[in-house]
Enzyme design. Sequence first.
Site, PDB file in Angstrom:
ATOM      1  N   TYR A  82       0.809  -1.224   0.000  1.00  0.00           N
ATOM      2  CA  TYR A  82       0.000   0.000   0.000  1.00  0.00           C
ATOM      3  C   TYR A  82       0.841   1.272   0.000  1.00  0.00           C
ATOM      4  O   TYR A  82       0.596   2.194   0.776  1.00  0.00           O
ATOM      5  CB  TYR A  82      -0.978  -0.004   1.176  1.00  0.00           C
ATOM      6  CG  TYR A  82      -1.697  -1.307   1.398  1.00  0.00           C
ATOM      7  CD1 TYR A  82      -2.180  -2.057   0.328  1.00  0.00           C
ATOM      8  CD2 TYR A  82      -1.898  -1.812   2.687  1.00  0.00           C
ATOM      9  CE1 TYR A  82      -2.831  -3.269   0.531  1.00  0.00           C
ATOM     10  CE2 TYR A  82      -2.554  -3.022   2.893  1.00  0.00           C
ATOM     11  CZ  TYR A  82      -3.017  -3.744   1.807  1.00  0.00           C
ATOM     12  OH  TYR A  82      -3.658  -4.937   2.011  1.00  0.00           O
ATOM     13  N   HIS A  83       1.818   1.329  -0.910  1.00  0.00           N
ATOM     14  CA  HIS A  83       2.664   2.514  -1.022  1.00  0.00           C
ATOM     15  C   HIS A  83       2.694   3.066  -2.446  1.00  0.00           C
ATOM     16  O   HIS A  83       3.776   3.322  -2.994  1.00  0.00           O
ATOM     17  CB  HIS A  83       4.099   2.181  -0.583  1.00  0.00           C
ATOM     18  CG  HIS A  83       4.218   1.758   0.830  1.00  0.00           C
ATOM     19  ND1 HIS A  83       5.282   1.013   1.299  1.00  0.00           N
ATOM     20  CD2 HIS A  83       3.419   1.961   1.912  1.00  0.00           C
ATOM     21  CE1 HIS A  83       5.126   0.774   2.591  1.00  0.00           C
ATOM     22  NE2 HIS A  83       4.003   1.337   2.981  1.00  0.00           N
TER      23      HIS A  83
END
Length: 557
Positions: free
Chosen positions: A467-468
Amino acid sequence: MQHEVDYVIVGAGSAGCVLANRLSADPRNTVLLLEAGGPDTNPWIHVPVGYFKTMHDPELDWCYRTEPDEAVAGRRIDWPRGKVLGGCSSLNGLLYVRGQREDYDRWAELGNTGWRFNDVLPYFMKSEDQERGASAYHGVGGPLKVSDLRLRRPIADHFIAAAQEIGIPFNDDYNGATQEGVGYFQQTAHKGFRWSTAKGFLKPVRDRRNLIVRTRAQTRSVLFNGKEAVGIEYVHEGAVKTVRARVEVILAAGAIGSPQILQNSGVGPADVLNKAGVQVRHELAGVGQNLQDHLQVRLVFKTRERTLNDEVNNPLKKALVGLQYAISRTGPLTLAASQVAIFTRSSPDVARPDIQFHMQPLSADKPGQGAHPFSAFTSSVCQLRPHSRGSVEIRSNDPLHYPAIHANYLSDERDHPVVIGGIKVARRIAAAPSLARHIVSEFIPGAAYATDAELLDVARKFSQSIYHPAGTCKMGSDARAVVDERLKVRGIGRLRVVDASIMPELVSGNTNAPVIMIAEKAADMILEDQRYQHVTRVDEANVSMIEKRMAHEGHKG
């Protein structure tokens, strides 16, 4: 002031809350902060382990999914993104990681003056209220609480010892002089509560008369006068509304939201806009391109040692966990996304750490799902600086229609030896004496995967996003750059982008702390430009007055 303000900020997330705080500190500036989501009133937001409840909740999470990706076995990968005050800082795993010195020096080498590590370190420190106290690398008194973990489990200590046994040095502060090593994570929490940017930066200033915060306000597009941004069109309470910005419009909607808004406003690659039926206002080829993300390969090991799986699967122990948190704000409910961090190298010939481990004293089929019904821990490893690039592209002229997210994981073959090497390091740690005696077996992916080709297959089948997402409005001066080093959109006046999308290359670690730093630096640049423009206007007025006086005196002579 409801119809015209100095600054309109789109997105009240990790960056937007910082900007709202800093820009409204001067009472002469009027600021409107627009957030598509609602207020951060859900109690699970404020409990650290609450991300297990808030992720995938459409009331709080955009619930994005990538397009089917051939390189990861044709799967669609979930991409949670915060849709609430605080944005991802209200949903994330609370891990405070800055990245490596070389990341920011590299940004500067790419033509972005003022972004070297020594330039940005003061902004990391400005935000920070470090539990350990002030030092050469840490600040105190800032709005962002940073603390050590309030949870320890024996399996994590065994993991740290095992890492040292294979030659990874212990590092008590990966945000200090050097990142490399193994140690416990630092987290954005305080006394057992999550510390989002909504709590740290926005809540203390909500009563400022010059700051308006409007939730459930979905931005449709940027409004222009020629090549200048003059406002925002948004939907609020079922009606389409507009607001004008006297000074600037600032997009802080994240690596998916910001390029989507630009494209829906006619700023982006002409082929993408034409296909979606959007009139091209300003062709900018890089908008939505250069997408990068950290792909994690999750290994799960069954253990003889009790882990958090046993606590959360036992009703009595689960009740005791809740009681412990209610009484002392300690225990499993204070758990960040991971306990142990490792920054190391996928092979000995790598110049600096290129892989990161997130070790959790529990396991599940995927993040946010229930724990396995047996004792186990998770050893996730991700490539820090992937070469693979994807894109975010609108598919229609409806600004409320989700864009297509093409992650293109593992599409660049240079990433393959890194992920294979990361899995091998994970197994070496598991085989080290301090940990091996506590392990029953490798549950995921299993010992049957042994050759390099099979380990690459593991990465394709047993991976998830960490989730980056970043890089879709990249900073730079090349043909694919979207913003310059002052985060101004190229070719458009009075419009900036301030979020993870401006990263030309993904940082070596979790992205929340760097985004907060970016917003701190951006706020200073915005206010500096405002002062310069004011002085310029004053100087121009003085020159005009002098010229008129001279002309008048010349006429008299």
